[in-house]
Design an enzyme around this catalytic site. Structure first.
Site, PDB file in Angstrom:
ATOM      1  N   HIS B 175      73.632  47.080  30.473  1.00 10.38           N
ATOM      2  CA  HIS B 175      74.900  46.600  29.904  1.00 10.38           C
ATOM      3  C   HIS B 175      76.082  47.234  30.639  1.00 10.38           C
ATOM      4  O   HIS B 175      77.024  46.543  31.034  1.00 10.38           O
ATOM      5  CB  HIS B 175      74.930  46.950  28.409  1.00 10.38           C
ATOM      6  N   GLU B 176      76.027  48.542  30.822  1.00 13.05           N
ATOM      7  CA  GLU B 176      77.153  49.235  31.476  1.00 13.05           C
ATOM      8  C   GLU B 176      77.316  48.779  32.923  1.00 13.05           C
ATOM      9  O   GLU B 176      78.430  48.531  33.389  1.00 13.05           O
ATOM     10  CB  GLU B 176      76.972  50.754  31.403  1.00 13.05           C
ATOM     11  N   HIS B 179      78.947  45.442  33.332  1.00 15.56           N
ATOM     12  CA  HIS B 179      80.417  45.461  33.293  1.00 15.56           C
ATOM     13  C   HIS B 179      80.965  45.560  34.715  1.00 15.56           C
ATOM     14  O   HIS B 179      82.021  44.999  35.031  1.00 15.56           O
ATOM     15  CB  HIS B 179      80.929  46.643  32.466  1.00 15.56           C
ATOM     16  N   TYR B 190      89.795  42.523  29.125  1.00 14.83           N
ATOM     17  CA  TYR B 190      89.029  43.125  28.045  1.00 14.83           C
ATOM     18  C   TYR B 190      89.761  43.043  26.710  1.00 14.83           C
ATOM     19  O   TYR B 190      90.060  44.053  26.077  1.00 14.83           O
ATOM     20  CB  TYR B 190      88.691  44.570  28.419  1.00 14.83           C
ATOM     21  N   GLU B 199      81.978  41.313  27.213  1.00 14.46           N
ATOM     22  CA  GLU B 199      80.927  42.001  26.460  1.00 14.46           C
ATOM     23  C   GLU B 199      79.623  41.199  26.467  1.00 14.46           C
ATOM     24  O   GLU B 199      78.532  41.752  26.610  1.00 14.46           O
ATOM     25  CB  GLU B 199      81.382  42.213  25.015  1.00 14.46           C
ATOM     26  N   ASP B 272      89.051  47.094  18.040  1.00 12.24           N
ATOM     27  CA  ASP B 272      88.014  46.845  19.033  1.00 12.24           C
ATOM     28  C   ASP B 272      88.510  45.831  20.079  1.00 12.24           C
ATOM     29  O   ASP B 272      87.801  44.894  20.439  1.00 12.24           O
ATOM     30  CB  ASP B 272      86.740  46.353  18.310  1.00 12.24           C
ATOM     31  N   HIS B 277      83.377  43.401  20.672  1.00 15.40           N
ATOM     32  CA  HIS B 277      81.964  43.651  20.367  1.00 15.40           C
ATOM     33  C   HIS B 277      81.499  42.863  19.147  1.00 15.40           C
ATOM     34  O   HIS B 277      80.357  42.980  18.729  1.00 15.40           O
ATOM     35  CB  HIS B 277      81.707  45.140  20.136  1.00 15.40           C
TER      36      HIS B 277
END
Lengths: 88, 357
Positions: B175-176, B179, B190, B199, B272, B277
């Site tokens: 996931h990271e 990005h 974002y 996301e 958020d 998310h």
């Protein structure tokens, strides 16, 4: 002095909120200095920050500023960490 | 900034609002973008070079001279519970595993991510040009998060109360890194819907990395994000479910998983970054529906369509769900013609309530 920290975002997108009231605390003066420094270096609107990074809202006696990981100043980092750990 | 002519260096005064500077910094005009970048850099009290990298893309770090084109170049650092990046280098490419399981998991996870992008999509690292992969572990004290800072991955050990070590699930590592792929391609901003798409790309490719590593078909996969990350006292199986958004956890402290599966449940919030998310559940579920409909390995046809959509270059940084849906329908038709793949994509967006035509 009433110090509130709200943390949002992060990988989980979860909200977390804690606050400390310094009235009657023996270390109140220390809290006040830290809180004033942290607020002085904050932004008036939330920064977008980095993907999955936490965003923090710091409110001290009704005055609110924002900051975000990984670019916190040292007073912000210390204040946030203490409030989230010791706050109710 | 090197593209700028010497002697001519426009700098915007700080009255220019930050969101406009962000736009200017992405401008196709190198003089405008360079000036905006300088202003953003100069405004160091509020905005930093690190912040910039998420807006305009990180400057490329050259791979080592002896680099093979089909191999990752990994470096793992240890922050030793401080918050300074990158920390002390503890493992480089080709070094043997050490005693620290967190370091070893991060190294293996970077390798798994590199491999999926190379084997499934012929992409050489996150920038498509062999970018070295850098991660820092043991970031902060009881730090319950992981993030991409525009240049590298950062993993905390978790607080032990809610989260365990963030290197445990391979889909979180993927996931990271994803990005980073998004940053180098569509670069969805974002916030709000483009943020939720950003996301969702990370959840989709994070899950595909797990499925590829385990050799699971769409039917066998759990479609969970962050399985194994929640501390034992938390009532939940993971942080998000692509198969059933909203069902990942229901806990006294955490509350209930707030993710919607369809536009009917779209959440409007300022928190958020505008619910990035939360509303990512909608495009996440659309991807799951396509993968389920097509069957077999999700990284093959469903993953290829999503990868094509992300990387084709037709989407704006502020793309909406509808923009992405339309582009994915076009990508399916372009690669596979107007057959079952195309139909599956059209149907999936319709099921989650996003117009795709």
């Amino acid at each position: 002095m009433r110090i509130q920290v709200r943390r949002t975002g992060g990988f989980g997108g979860l909200d977390h909120h804690r606050e400390v009231n310094t009235a009657g605390r023996p270390d109140a003066a220390e809290w006040h200095t830290l809180a004033e420094d942290a607020v002085a270096q904050g932004r008036r609107s939330p920064p977008i920050g980095v993907p999955d990074g936490f965003t923090y809202q710091i409110t001290v006696d009704g005055r609110t500023v924002y900051c975000a990981d990984p670019r916190l100043t040292e007073p912000q980092r210390r204040l946030i960490s203490r409030v989230l750990k010791e706050g109710a | 900034m090197t593209a700028n002519r010497p002697g001519f260096e426009p700098v915007f005064c700080t009255i220019v609002p930050p969101h406009l500077l962000d736009r200017l910094a992405r401008s196709g005009d190198p003089q405008l973008s360079a000036a905006a970048r300088r202003t953003l850099v100069a405004d160091a009290a509020q905005r930093t070079a690190r912040r910039l990298t998420t807006v305009v893309g990180a400057p490329s770090v050259a791979p080592p001279k002896d680099a093979a084109p089909d191999k990752p170049h990994r470096t793992i650092h240890d922050a030793k519970h401080k918050q300074e990046l990158p920390g002390k280098k503890v493992r480089g490419e080709g070094d043997k595993p050490g005693k620290d399981a967190t370091v070893n998991r991060a190294y293996a996870g970077l390798g798994a991510t590199f491999e999926l992008f190379l084997k499934a999509f012929a992409r050489n690292s996150i920038d498509g040009a062999g970018l070295p992969l850098v991660a820092t572990v043991h970031f902060g004290d009881d730090y319950g998060n992981a993030f991409w800072n525009g240049e590298q991955m950062v993993f905390g050990d978790g607080d032990g109360e809610i989260f365990l070590d963030f290197t445990i699930p391979v889909d979180v590592i993927g996931h990271e890194l994803a990005h980073g792929v998004t940053q180098y391609t569509a670069n969805f901003s974002y916030f709000g819907q483009p943020g939720a798409l950003n996301e969702s790309m990370s959840d989709v490719f994070g899950s595909l990395i797990k499925q590829y590593t385990l050799g699971q078909s769409a039917e066998q996969a759990d479609w969970l994000i962050g399985a194994g990350l929640l501390a034992p006292r938390v009532t939940g199986k993971a942080l998000r479910s692509m198969k059933e958004p909203g069902s990942a956890y229901d806990d006294d402290v955490l509350g209930k998983d707030p993710q919607p599966a369809t536009m009917d449940g779209y959440v409007r919030t300022g928190r958020d970054n505008g619910g990035v998310h939360i509303n990512s559940g909608i495009p996440n579920h659309a991807f799951y529906l396509v993968a389920e409909a097509l069957g077999g390995n999700a990284w093959e046809r469903a993953g290829q369509i999503w990868y094509d959509t992300l990387t084709a270059g037709g989407l704006a940084v502020d793309a909406s769900f509808e923009d992405f849906a339309k582009a994915s329908v076009a990508a399916a038709a372009s690669r596979y013609g107007e057959g079952e793949e195309h139909q599956a994509v059209v149907k999936a967006w319709s099921q989650v309530g996003v117009a795709s035509a």
